[in-house]
Scaffold this motif. Sequence first.
Motif, PDB file in Angstrom:
ATOM      1  N   GLU A 118      -1.085   8.048   5.605  1.00 19.79           N
ATOM      2  CA  GLU A 118      -2.449   8.464   5.926  1.00 19.79           C
ATOM      3  C   GLU A 118      -3.443   7.323   5.675  1.00 19.79           C
ATOM      4  O   GLU A 118      -4.411   7.135   6.441  1.00 19.79           O
ATOM      5  CB  GLU A 118      -2.829   9.682   5.078  1.00 19.79           C
ATOM      6  N   SER A 119      -3.202   6.533   4.628  1.00 21.91           N
ATOM      7  CA  SER A 119      -4.085   5.389   4.359  1.00 21.91           C
ATOM      8  C   SER A 119      -4.011   4.378   5.487  1.00 21.91           C
ATOM      9  O   SER A 119      -5.032   3.800   5.914  1.00 21.91           O
ATOM     10  CB  SER A 119      -3.707   4.734   3.033  1.00 21.91           C
ATOM     11  N   ALA A 120      -2.794   4.163   6.001  1.00 20.59           N
ATOM     12  CA  ALA A 120      -2.634   3.216   7.107  1.00 20.59           C
ATOM     13  C   ALA A 120      -3.349   3.714   8.366  1.00 20.59           C
ATOM     14  O   ALA A 120      -3.889   2.925   9.148  1.00 20.59           O
ATOM     15  CB  ALA A 120      -1.165   2.972   7.375  1.00 20.59           C
ATOM     16  N   LEU A 121      -3.340   5.055   8.576  1.00 15.83           N
ATOM     17  CA  LEU A 121      -4.004   5.588   9.764  1.00 15.83           C
ATOM     18  C   LEU A 121      -5.518   5.617   9.611  1.00 15.83           C
ATOM     19  O   LEU A 121      -6.266   5.328  10.548  1.00 15.83           O
ATOM     20  CB  LEU A 121      -3.490   7.012  10.035  1.00 15.83           C
ATOM     21  N   LEU A 122      -5.998   5.979   8.426  1.00 13.08           N
ATOM     22  CA  LEU A 122      -7.440   6.123   8.235  1.00 13.08           C
ATOM     23  C   LEU A 122      -8.155   4.777   8.040  1.00 13.08           C
ATOM     24  O   LEU A 122      -9.337   4.649   8.393  1.00 13.08           O
ATOM     25  CB  LEU A 122      -7.710   7.032   7.017  1.00 13.08           C
ATOM     26  N   ASP A 123      -7.469   3.832   7.485  1.00 15.77           N
ATOM     27  CA  ASP A 123      -8.111   2.521   7.218  1.00 15.77           C
ATOM     28  C   ASP A 123      -7.186   1.405   7.670  1.00 15.77           C
ATOM     29  O   ASP A 123      -6.630   0.651   6.864  1.00 15.77           O
ATOM     30  CB  ASP A 123      -8.429   2.404   5.724  1.00 15.77           C
ATOM     31  N   PRO A 124      -6.988   1.274   8.978  1.00 15.32           N
ATOM     32  CA  PRO A 124      -6.037   0.265   9.482  1.00 15.32           C
ATOM     33  C   PRO A 124      -6.499  -1.174   9.228  1.00 15.32           C
ATOM     34  O   PRO A 124      -5.669  -2.083   9.200  1.00 15.32           O
ATOM     35  CB  PRO A 124      -5.955   0.579  10.980  1.00 15.32           C
ATOM     36  N   GLU A 125      -7.787  -1.374   9.016  1.00 14.02           N
ATOM     37  CA  GLU A 125      -8.262  -2.749   8.826  1.00 14.02           C
ATOM     38  C   GLU A 125      -7.918  -3.275   7.440  1.00 14.02           C
ATOM     39  O   GLU A 125      -7.627  -4.469   7.266  1.00 14.02           O
ATOM     40  CB  GLU A 125      -9.783  -2.805   9.045  1.00 14.02           C
ATOM     41  N   ASN A 126      -7.931  -2.396   6.425  1.00 16.49           N
ATOM     42  CA  ASN A 126      -7.683  -2.846   5.057  1.00 16.49           C
ATOM     43  C   ASN A 126      -6.255  -2.587   4.575  1.00 16.49           C
ATOM     44  O   ASN A 126      -5.861  -3.111   3.536  1.00 16.49           O
ATOM     45  CB  ASN A 126      -8.657  -2.164   4.095  1.00 16.49           C
ATOM     46  N   VAL A 127      -5.491  -1.759   5.294  1.00 17.34           N
ATOM     47  CA  VAL A 127      -4.118  -1.428   4.893  1.00 17.34           C
ATOM     48  C   VAL A 127      -3.157  -2.064   5.883  1.00 17.34           C
ATOM     49  O   VAL A 127      -3.290  -1.897   7.105  1.00 17.34           O
ATOM     50  CB  VAL A 127      -3.901   0.105   4.855  1.00 17.34           C
ATOM     51  N   ASN A 128      -2.233  -2.815   5.367  1.00 16.68           N
ATOM     52  CA  ASN A 128      -1.209  -3.463   6.188  1.00 16.68           C
ATOM     53  C   ASN A 128      -0.221  -2.398   6.645  1.00 16.68           C
ATOM     54  O   ASN A 128       0.475  -1.789   5.826  1.00 16.68           O
ATOM     55  CB  ASN A 128      -0.520  -4.569   5.385  1.00 16.68           C
ATOM     56  N   ALA A 129      -0.136  -2.192   7.929  1.00 12.23           N
ATOM     57  CA  ALA A 129       0.763  -1.166   8.472  1.00 12.23           C
ATOM     58  C   ALA A 129       2.216  -1.479   8.164  1.00 12.23           C
ATOM     59  O   ALA A 129       3.028  -0.584   7.888  1.00 12.23           O
ATOM     60  CB  ALA A 129       0.551  -1.030   9.981  1.00 12.23           C
ATOM     61  N   HIS A 130       2.571  -2.780   8.213  1.00 14.65           N
ATOM     62  CA  HIS A 130       3.961  -3.161   7.932  1.00 14.65           C
ATOM     63  C   HIS A 130       4.340  -2.801   6.497  1.00 14.65           C
ATOM     64  O   HIS A 130       5.425  -2.264   6.232  1.00 14.65           O
ATOM     65  CB  HIS A 130       4.116  -4.673   8.180  1.00 14.65           C
ATOM     66  N   ASP A 131       3.414  -3.099   5.559  1.00 15.81           N
ATOM     67  CA  ASP A 131       3.705  -2.751   4.171  1.00 15.81           C
ATOM     68  C   ASP A 131       3.769  -1.233   3.980  1.00 15.81           C
ATOM     69  O   ASP A 131       4.591  -0.725   3.184  1.00 15.81           O
ATOM     70  CB  ASP A 131       2.630  -3.338   3.261  1.00 15.81           C
ATOM     71  N   ALA A 132       2.917  -0.497   4.691  1.00 18.79           N
ATOM     72  CA  ALA A 132       2.937   0.962   4.565  1.00 18.79           C
ATOM     73  C   ALA A 132       4.247   1.546   5.071  1.00 18.79           C
ATOM     74  O   ALA A 132       4.833   2.452   4.450  1.00 18.79           O
ATOM     75  CB  ALA A 132       1.769   1.567   5.330  1.00 18.79           C
ATOM     76  N   ILE A 133       4.721   0.998   6.193  1.00 19.02           N
ATOM     77  CA  ILE A 133       6.001   1.493   6.739  1.00 19.02           C
ATOM     78  C   ILE A 133       7.148   1.142   5.805  1.00 19.02           C
ATOM     79  O   ILE A 133       8.068   1.936   5.576  1.00 19.02           O
ATOM     80  CB  ILE A 133       6.222   0.921   8.151  1.00 19.02           C
TER      81      ILE A 133
END
Length: 470
Positions: free
Chosen positions: A272-287
């Motif tokens: 949810e953090s990756a979806l709501l704040d894609p600019e500050n959360v690294n999607a690769h790290d979230a996955i």
Amino acid sequence: MVTRAISHRTTGGRRFRWTMYRPQSLRARYTMAATALSFLVLTGAGASLDMVIRHKLETDACAETRRVAGRWSTALRNGDVPHTIPVFNQVKLVQVVDSRDRVIESSKPAAGLPPLSAVRPPPDNPIQKLTECGPGGCSLLAAIRTSREADSTFVYAALPAPSILTKHRLELLIAAAALPLLAAIARLTWALLGRSLCPVTLSRAKMSEITPNDLSLRLPQPPGRNEISQLVGTANEVLDRMETAVQHHRRFASDASHELRTPMAGMRLQLESALLDPENVNAHDAIRSALMGVDRLQAIVDDLLVLARITGEEPAPPDAVDIDDLVRDAVERRDGGVPVHVHPSGGARVNGTCVQLMRVIENLLNNAQRHAETRVDVAIETVGGEVVVTVSDDGDGIAPRDRERVFERFTRLDSGRRRDPGGSGLGLAISREIAEAHGGTLCCEDAPLGARLVLRLRLLDQRSDPLTAA
């Protein structure tokens, strides 16, 4: 009572129904059976008693009449018979009858009476016992032929039949004595069965109070060691096991849901953090973090499936397993980690499932390598008919208060969480379940340094080992 209806079709096509009533109460059934059996026994005993009494009375009466008839037959041959025959005993009817059916002499009570019997004993059977019945009742009579000539005379002596033998009085008297006895037997059987089945009634009433939400109630234990007492004791033991199993399943479901909820909540938060704040959360790290959570979920689910197979499925056919070879294979397959030193015994064979026992050894090695500093030692020996496998490490050890907790499901000590955050907390619990399923034990014992886990299994009897026998 239960009603059974049976239908029957006649030739005219009409259907008739009749009912048979059969009591469902064991008390009523057994009372009826005991009463029926007692009735048959009393009937047989009464018939035998009737025959004995009747035979005794008739035999005594016939012997007396025969004695009197024989006395006057002898007197007649000697010409000493008076015109009126005197009476000296109970035989009051005495007659002397010629071949023309005329009464020549008689006793005073028999005077004026026709011949006492129409039976004339033949020469080849001169003495006969007879029973003659007339309007005045029945008499027991003895008839004697005085000579073999055709114009022989006959002596008859008669005694009234005992009143108890007339009009079925003897049978009625025996029946009158047997009926109260039969009623007493039925009443006594009913009372004894009531006392015997009282614990069953109490247990049934108590059993109806037991619900799935409350299995703490127990059946009242009757005294003694009869079949009902043993049945109640067995039922209470089953209730104990059911309560333990239900509590175990409830606790297991609660622990499993808690353990599964934690990684799922973490995965949801990261995604949810990756979806709501894609600019500050690294999607690769979230996955990547989510995949780590998936790995933990998969490990927990796999261990839960193993536990389900151990406790719920039929065990696989056991084989002869060499523990020395099993430990060596488990050590050779390990990739890195703290060195493991094996001390085999030679000839340590058990009867069990190879796959499950391999899982125990691997879990023990994983736990030891996770906490060891420099080395892990595995010692195998046979002691007193048991194979003892000791896995020791030189780590921090396990505190005495935690030595049983580590075998509980989803239990993870702080040191284990630091060294292996992704563990499921089911490894040692699975190992103990497998050990107990094989009739063995797994426990944590004192050690001078680090932890010491000891697995004990029954040694395979050499006589039942096909490989050794061959």
